[in-house]
Design a protein around this motif. Structure first.
Motif, PDB file in Angstrom:
ATOM      1  N   VAL A  88      20.167  -5.275  43.895  1.00 35.12           N
ATOM      2  CA  VAL A  88      18.790  -4.961  43.483  1.00 35.12           C
ATOM      3  C   VAL A  88      18.663  -3.461  43.240  1.00 35.12           C
ATOM      4  O   VAL A  88      17.952  -3.014  42.338  1.00 35.12           O
ATOM      5  CB  VAL A  88      17.782  -5.412  44.570  1.00 35.12           C
ATOM      6  N   ILE A  89      19.396  -2.672  44.033  1.00 32.07           N
ATOM      7  CA  ILE A  89      19.317  -1.202  43.879  1.00 32.07           C
ATOM      8  C   ILE A  89      19.746  -0.797  42.474  1.00 32.07           C
ATOM      9  O   ILE A  89      19.060  -0.041  41.785  1.00 32.07           O
ATOM     10  CB  ILE A  89      20.198  -0.498  44.947  1.00 32.07           C
ATOM     11  N   ARG A  90      20.865  -1.364  42.015  1.00 31.65           N
ATOM     12  CA  ARG A  90      21.346  -0.972  40.690  1.00 31.65           C
ATOM     13  C   ARG A  90      20.486  -1.587  39.576  1.00 31.65           C
ATOM     14  O   ARG A  90      20.327  -1.004  38.514  1.00 31.65           O
ATOM     15  CB  ARG A  90      22.831  -1.306  40.552  1.00 31.65           C
ATOM     16  N   GLU A  91      19.888  -2.751  39.845  1.00 31.67           N
ATOM     17  CA  GLU A  91      18.952  -3.331  38.869  1.00 31.67           C
ATOM     18  C   GLU A  91      17.754  -2.387  38.675  1.00 31.67           C
ATOM     19  O   GLU A  91      17.265  -2.188  37.561  1.00 31.67           O
ATOM     20  CB  GLU A  91      18.470  -4.695  39.388  1.00 31.67           C
ATOM     21  N   ALA A 103      15.109   5.182  43.058  1.00 30.64           N
ATOM     22  CA  ALA A 103      15.610   3.909  43.576  1.00 30.64           C
ATOM     23  C   ALA A 103      17.019   4.076  44.138  1.00 30.64           C
ATOM     24  O   ALA A 103      17.231   3.936  45.351  1.00 30.64           O
ATOM     25  CB  ALA A 103      15.592   2.855  42.470  1.00 30.64           C
ATOM     26  N   GLN A 104      17.964   4.386  43.275  1.00 32.06           N
ATOM     27  CA  GLN A 104      19.361   4.416  43.736  1.00 32.06           C
ATOM     28  C   GLN A 104      19.670   5.765  44.388  1.00 32.06           C
ATOM     29  O   GLN A 104      19.402   6.825  43.805  1.00 32.06           O
ATOM     30  CB  GLN A 104      20.300   4.171  42.554  1.00 32.06           C
ATOM     31  N   GLY A 105      20.260   5.677  45.581  1.00 32.67           N
ATOM     32  CA  GLY A 105      20.512   6.882  46.357  1.00 32.67           C
ATOM     33  C   GLY A 105      21.729   7.641  45.895  1.00 32.67           C
ATOM     34  O   GLY A 105      22.802   7.513  46.478  1.00 32.67           O
ATOM     35  N   TYR A 106      21.580   8.429  44.839  1.00 33.78           N
ATOM     36  CA  TYR A 106      22.654   9.350  44.435  1.00 33.78           C
ATOM     37  C   TYR A 106      21.987  10.610  43.920  1.00 33.78           C
ATOM     38  O   TYR A 106      20.895  10.559  43.363  1.00 33.78           O
ATOM     39  CB  TYR A 106      23.564   8.731  43.366  1.00 33.78           C
ATOM     40  N   PHE A 119      18.694  -3.615  56.551  1.00 34.79           N
ATOM     41  CA  PHE A 119      20.119  -3.307  56.423  1.00 34.79           C
ATOM     42  C   PHE A 119      20.437  -2.851  55.001  1.00 34.79           C
ATOM     43  O   PHE A 119      19.696  -3.146  54.056  1.00 34.79           O
ATOM     44  CB  PHE A 119      20.959  -4.542  56.763  1.00 34.79           C
ATOM     45  N   TYR A 120      21.537  -2.162  54.864  1.00 33.44           N
ATOM     46  CA  TYR A 120      22.034  -1.786  53.537  1.00 33.44           C
ATOM     47  C   TYR A 120      22.530  -3.060  52.846  1.00 33.44           C
ATOM     48  O   TYR A 120      23.247  -3.865  53.448  1.00 33.44           O
ATOM     49  CB  TYR A 120      23.166  -0.759  53.704  1.00 33.44           C
ATOM     50  N   GLU A 121      22.137  -3.242  51.594  1.00 35.61           N
ATOM     51  CA  GLU A 121      22.322  -4.545  50.939  1.00 35.61           C
ATOM     52  C   GLU A 121      23.772  -5.009  50.852  1.00 35.61           C
ATOM     53  O   GLU A 121      24.028  -6.207  50.792  1.00 35.61           O
ATOM     54  CB  GLU A 121      21.662  -4.562  49.547  1.00 35.61           C
ATOM     55  N   ASN A 147      20.612   5.637  59.335  1.00 36.98           N
ATOM     56  CA  ASN A 147      20.448   4.323  58.713  1.00 36.98           C
ATOM     57  C   ASN A 147      19.825   4.366  57.319  1.00 36.98           C
ATOM     58  O   ASN A 147      18.828   5.035  57.090  1.00 36.98           O
ATOM     59  CB  ASN A 147      19.588   3.462  59.646  1.00 36.98           C
ATOM     60  N   ASN A 148      20.434   3.596  56.445  1.00 41.28           N
ATOM     61  CA  ASN A 148      19.875   3.304  55.126  1.00 41.28           C
ATOM     62  C   ASN A 148      19.352   1.875  55.224  1.00 41.28           C
ATOM     63  O   ASN A 148      20.149   0.988  55.542  1.00 41.28           O
ATOM     64  CB  ASN A 148      20.996   3.405  54.070  1.00 41.28           C
ATOM     65  N   PRO A 149      18.079   1.579  55.032  1.00 41.22           N
ATOM     66  CA  PRO A 149      17.042   2.385  54.393  1.00 41.22           C
ATOM     67  C   PRO A 149      16.048   3.045  55.359  1.00 41.22           C
ATOM     68  O   PRO A 149      15.196   3.804  54.900  1.00 41.22           O
ATOM     69  CB  PRO A 149      16.273   1.320  53.603  1.00 41.22           C
ATOM     70  N   SER A 165      30.896  10.916  49.610  1.00 42.83           N
ATOM     71  CA  SER A 165      29.872  10.741  48.569  1.00 42.83           C
ATOM     72  C   SER A 165      28.574  11.471  48.852  1.00 42.83           C
ATOM     73  O   SER A 165      28.057  12.192  47.996  1.00 42.83           O
ATOM     74  CB  SER A 165      29.528   9.259  48.424  1.00 42.83           C
ATOM     75  N   LYS A 166      28.022  11.225  50.037  1.00 44.95           N
ATOM     76  CA  LYS A 166      26.677  11.733  50.314  1.00 44.95           C
ATOM     77  C   LYS A 166      26.735  13.182  50.778  1.00 44.95           C
ATOM     78  O   LYS A 166      25.901  13.993  50.412  1.00 44.95           O
ATOM     79  CB  LYS A 166      26.008  10.869  51.389  1.00 44.95           C
ATOM     80  N   THR A 167      27.762  13.526  51.560  1.00 42.07           N
ATOM     81  CA  THR A 167      27.843  14.879  52.111  1.00 42.07           C
ATOM     82  C   THR A 167      28.083  15.907  51.012  1.00 42.07           C
ATOM     83  O   THR A 167      27.525  16.999  51.043  1.00 42.07           O
ATOM     84  CB  THR A 167      28.982  14.944  53.150  1.00 42.07           C
ATOM     85  N   TYR A 199      18.694   9.822  53.366  1.00 39.01           N
ATOM     86  CA  TYR A 199      17.749  10.394  52.397  1.00 39.01           C
ATOM     87  C   TYR A 199      16.852   9.352  51.727  1.00 39.01           C
ATOM     88  O   TYR A 199      16.659   9.362  50.527  1.00 39.01           O
ATOM     89  CB  TYR A 199      18.436  11.329  51.412  1.00 39.01           C
ATOM     90  N   TYR A 200      16.271   8.505  52.568  1.00 39.42           N
ATOM     91  CA  TYR A 200      15.369   7.467  52.078  1.00 39.42           C
ATOM     92  C   TYR A 200      14.075   7.476  52.885  1.00 39.42           C
ATOM     93  O   TYR A 200      14.079   7.852  54.065  1.00 39.42           O
ATOM     94  CB  TYR A 200      16.012   6.085  52.225  1.00 39.42           C
ATOM     95  N   ILE A 201      13.002   7.006  52.230  1.00 40.59           N
ATOM     96  CA  ILE A 201      11.730   6.815  52.942  1.00 40.59           C
ATOM     97  C   ILE A 201      11.286   5.374  52.714  1.00 40.59           C
ATOM     98  O   ILE A 201      11.180   4.928  51.562  1.00 40.59           O
ATOM     99  CB  ILE A 201      10.631   7.769  52.422  1.00 40.59           C
ATOM    100  N   ILE A 261       8.362  -0.539  50.191  1.00 39.50           N
ATOM    101  CA  ILE A 261       9.336  -0.172  49.172  1.00 39.50           C
ATOM    102  C   ILE A 261      10.104   1.044  49.676  1.00 39.50           C
ATOM    103  O   ILE A 261       9.620   1.776  50.536  1.00 39.50           O
ATOM    104  CB  ILE A 261       8.685   0.124  47.802  1.00 39.50           C
ATOM    105  N   ARG A 262      11.309   1.223  49.136  1.00 37.48           N
ATOM    106  CA  ARG A 262      12.135   2.369  49.558  1.00 37.48           C
ATOM    107  C   ARG A 262      12.240   3.376  48.422  1.00 37.48           C
ATOM    108  O   ARG A 262      12.494   3.005  47.278  1.00 37.48           O
ATOM    109  CB  ARG A 262      13.548   1.891  49.928  1.00 37.48           C
ATOM    110  N   PHE A 263      12.011   4.640  48.774  1.00 34.85           N
ATOM    111  CA  PHE A 263      12.225   5.732  47.819  1.00 34.85           C
ATOM    112  C   PHE A 263      13.377   6.598  48.330  1.00 34.85           C
ATOM    113  O   PHE A 263      13.514   6.795  49.526  1.00 34.85           O
ATOM    114  CB  PHE A 263      10.991   6.636  47.745  1.00 34.85           C
TER     115      PHE A 263
END
Ligand code: GLN
Length: 385
Positions: A17-20, A34-37, A122-124, A171-173, A233-235, A318-320, A364-366
């Motif tokens: 769903v994240i990539r959609e 939406a997508q965490g990058y 949970f992370y999908e 934790n994500n999200p 990736s994230k660091t 880095y999500y809310i 919803i997650r931002f």
């Protein structure tokens, strides 16, 4: 009856769903929260290292467990930061992102029907990881403002069938950072029920306020039963480099390495070398990263609160997670996410993608892993809702 050509395991999970949401954001010109990058550049020191490594002709397969220099850099970093004393030759394996590491872990330990405990939200990825490895997921819900688990409910989730628990901290999200005390409770149950622990610590350096990251592998009695997963990736803002790693005692690493070898052979060799150079010089970079994301968190929290959302304040990652119940929208989280993308021009992820049941249907997650420019434009659009 026509023959069924597809394996049944492909029908029990859906496309991400994240990539959609990213695709929809592009289609409608929405700001992609939406997508965490990151949509901003990676630090110069890591980019320069990659350029130098390609020019130095590091272009063929690395050793399948990962470049020796990178494994040494990961071991040294752990000795300095978490206190774990690792043998890079036997206990560290480099993978194509934390995503591959999680799949390797599941494939290496799961027999069909084994149970794996997961906290929700949970992370999908954990759902398809379970489906592909044959695990049955058992969910324990994190509740309330601070996403706490009920110790009684957690204990009830453990049984003789439990093979492992997945702990994703930060934790994500939800943005929850598991405390030492919470991890201690999980560790005690892992030992009582003789289960493994798989951790996803990809956001280990993204923390706010007084929150500190604790690796469950550092708690007494846990190293022997823990597969610790993290990555670059994230660091280092290089999600497209696909560099992750798993840390586990030799008796687990042997199996993890076999699975990894035949899944992907290895992560990109020049980027592994560049990652080693980056980690070797990163101790002063981590506080900068923390400060940068602290600022971005503040920007997006303010914008969302002013727009009328009830926000869970993240302690890390880095999500809310934002509750939209007070906004008067008639419809569920998916309808609301589409409304935001199409009518407001800001893309989130529907909360239900992080829950098995309906608990996410008002959320919803931002993500705020975006440039100041992107966040300010998103804030402007949310202000006009
Ligand atoms: N981890 C990121 C997120 O949750 C990216 C997901 C992905 O597309 N792999 O948004």
């Amino acid at each position: 009856m026509p023959r069924e050509h597809l394996a049944s395991r492909t029908s029990v999970f859906n496309e991400s769903v994240i990539r959609e949401m990213t695709r929809l954001a592009l289609l409608h010109g929405a700001m992609n929260l939406a997508q965490g990058y990151p949509d901003f550049p990676a630090p110069d020191f890591i980019k320069q290292a990659a350029i130098d490594c390609i020019n130095a002709d590091i272009n063929q397969y690395a050793i399948t467990w990962g470049s020796p220099r990178l494994r040494r850099a990961i071991a040294d970093k752990n000795r300095r930061i978490s206190g774990l004393d690792l043998d890079p030759d036997r206990e560290i394996t480099v993978t194509c992102g934390a995503t591959e590491a999680m799949m390797c872990a599941m494939l290496a330990i799961i027999e069909p029907g084994d149970e794996v405990i997961v906290f929700e939200p949970f992370y999908e990825n954990y759902v398809p990881d379970a489906a592909m490895s044959g695990a049955e997921l058992v969910f324990v819900t994190l509740r309330g403002e601070d996403f706490l688990f009920d110790p009684v409910e957690l204990r009830r989730a453990f049984s003789a069938k439990t093979k492992a628990i997945i702990v994703n901290t930060p934790n994500n999200p939800s943005g929850k950072v598991f405390t030492h005390d919470e991890l201690q409770q999980i560790a005690a149950l892992c030992q009582e029920f003789d289960t493994l622990c798989i951790t996803d610590e990809i956001y280990e350096h993204i923390l706010y306020d007084h929150h500190e990251h604790v690796s469950i592998a550092t708690l007494p009695g846990m190293y022997e039963r823990t597969i610790t997963i993290s990555g670059l990736s994230k660091t280092f803002s290089v999600t497209g480099w696909r560099l992750g790693y798993m840390i586990a005692p030799a008796h687990l690493s042997n199996a993890l390495r076999k699975v990894h070898d035949f899944l992907t052979v290895g992560a990109p060799a020049p980027l592994q070398e560049a990652a080693a150079i980056a980690i070797e010089q990163a101790d002063s970079y981590y506080p900068e990263l923390r400060a940068m994301y602290g600022h971005k968190r503040g920007l997006l929290l303010n914008a969302l609160r002013e727009a009328g959302f009830h926000c869970h304040q993240p302690q890390g990652a880095y999500y809310i997670m934002a509750d939209f119940s007070d906004l008067g929208f008639r419809g569920d989280d998916t309808a609301f996410a589409h409304h935001l993308i199409e009518k407001v021009g800001v893309a989130p992820v529907p909360g239900s993608s992080f829950y098995k049941g309906t608990a996410g249907s008002t959320m919803i997650r931002f993500t705020f892993s975006k440039s100041e420019e992107t966040l300010l434009e998103a804030a402007r659009r949310l202000g006009g809702m």
